[in-house]
Design a protein around this motif. Structure first.
Motif, mmCIF file in Angstrom:
data_model
loop_
_atom_site.group_PDB
_atom_site.id
_atom_site.type_symbol
_atom_site.label_atom_id
_atom_site.label_comp_id
_atom_site.label_asym_id
_atom_site.label_seq_id
_atom_site.Cartn_x
_atom_site.Cartn_y
_atom_site.Cartn_z
ATOM 1 N N GLN A 1 -9.561 6.598 0.990
ATOM 2 C CA GLN A 1 -9.152 5.456 0.316
ATOM 3 C C GLN A 1 -9.589 5.231 -0.959
ATOM 4 O O GLN A 1 -11.193 5.446 -1.163
ATOM 5 C CB GLN A 1 -9.897 3.846 1.342
ATOM 6 N N PHE B 1 0.827 -1.409 0.116
ATOM 7 C CA PHE B 1 -0.576 -0.168 0.120
ATOM 8 C C PHE B 1 0.921 1.567 -0.175
ATOM 9 O O PHE B 1 2.070 1.451 0.182
ATOM 10 C CB PHE B 1 -1.028 0.378 1.366
ATOM 11 N N ILE C 1 -10.472 3.702 -4.004
ATOM 12 C CA ILE C 1 -11.128 2.375 -4.617
ATOM 13 C C ILE C 1 -11.317 1.978 -5.766
ATOM 14 O O ILE C 1 -11.132 3.024 -6.697
ATOM 15 C CB ILE C 1 -12.474 2.090 -4.366
ATOM 16 N N SER D 1 0.085 3.621 -8.118
ATOM 17 C CA SER D 1 -0.266 4.484 -6.483
ATOM 18 C C SER D 1 0.646 5.726 -6.851
ATOM 19 O O SER D 1 -0.228 6.626 -5.757
ATOM 20 C CB SER D 1 0.042 3.518 -5.258
ATOM 21 N N GLY E 1 -3.097 -2.396 -2.617
ATOM 22 C CA GLY E 1 -3.344 -3.396 -3.518
ATOM 23 C C GLY E 1 -2.489 -2.102 -4.842
ATOM 24 O O GLY E 1 -2.863 -3.857 -5.542
ATOM 25 N N GLN F 1 -8.058 -5.652 -1.856
ATOM 26 C CA GLN F 1 -7.871 -4.484 -1.632
ATOM 27 C C GLN F 1 -9.030 -4.424 -0.174
ATOM 28 O O GLN F 1 -9.480 -4.392 -0.449
ATOM 29 C CB GLN F 1 -8.730 -3.958 -3.012
ATOM 30 N N TYR G 1 -9.367 -10.615 -5.038
ATOM 31 C CA TYR G 1 -9.031 -9.121 -5.879
ATOM 32 C C TYR G 1 -10.014 -8.212 -3.926
ATOM 33 O O TYR G 1 -9.182 -7.574 -3.216
ATOM 34 C CB TYR G 1 -10.701 -8.721 -6.068
#
Length: 154
Positions: free
Chosen positions: A118, A31, A120, A56, A50, A142, A138
């Motif tokens: 967060q 993360f 998504i 990210s 994830g 996440q 998955y």
């Protein structure tokens, strides 16, 4: 204060945030999260769980730049242009997860008195956390960091 602390504070001063990347562990996916966005822009910090580190990091910088340009993000709304070809949404992270995920945020803000969203993301097949046909991978990749750990359809 050590060199890493100084680097984080310098990044916040220079770029408006510092991004931390945490590698995948046996029990937990990788993360990335920001610190300093609330301090510099009075908007929520961002955590992404994830997705690959480079992606990210880029998304967090894009989020900060869009905030700096005056865009406002609302929990539960859908947004494009973060991941090419896919919409994403944001949920508010519950403070009960801060200690496990946001150690540097707790350091910067001297406690949990800050807000974090967060991001998504869907799978490449367009599966969301509320989809019935989501894979176990998955779900692991996440985790939903709200109070219930479950995300109803947005």
């Amino acid at each position: 204060m050590d060199e890493r602390d100084r680097k984080a504070l310098e990044d916040i001063e220079k770029f408006g945030c510092h991004v931390l990347n945490v590698m995948e562990g046996e029990e937990q996916p990788c993360f990335s999260y920001s610190i300093g966005i609330e301090k510099t822009l009075n908007q929520p910090e961002l955590i992404i769980v994830g997705l690959k580190r480079e992606l990210s990091h880029s998304i967090i910088n894009n989020y900060r730049q869009r905030l700096a340009a005056g865009e406002v993000f609302i929990s539960g709304a859908f947004y494009s242009d973060f991941i090419e070809g896919f919409d994403v949404t944001f949920i508010e992270m519950d403070k009960k997860h801060y200690k496990e995920y946001l150690g540097w945020g707790l350091w910067l803000y001297s406690g949990n008195n800050f807000k974090t969203y967060q991001l998504i993301w869907p799978t490449t097949a367009g599966i969301w956390p509320w989809s019935e046909n989501k894979s176990e991978y998955y779900v692991w990749a996440q985790p939903i960091l709200n109070s219930s750990g479950v995300l109803e359809k947005i």
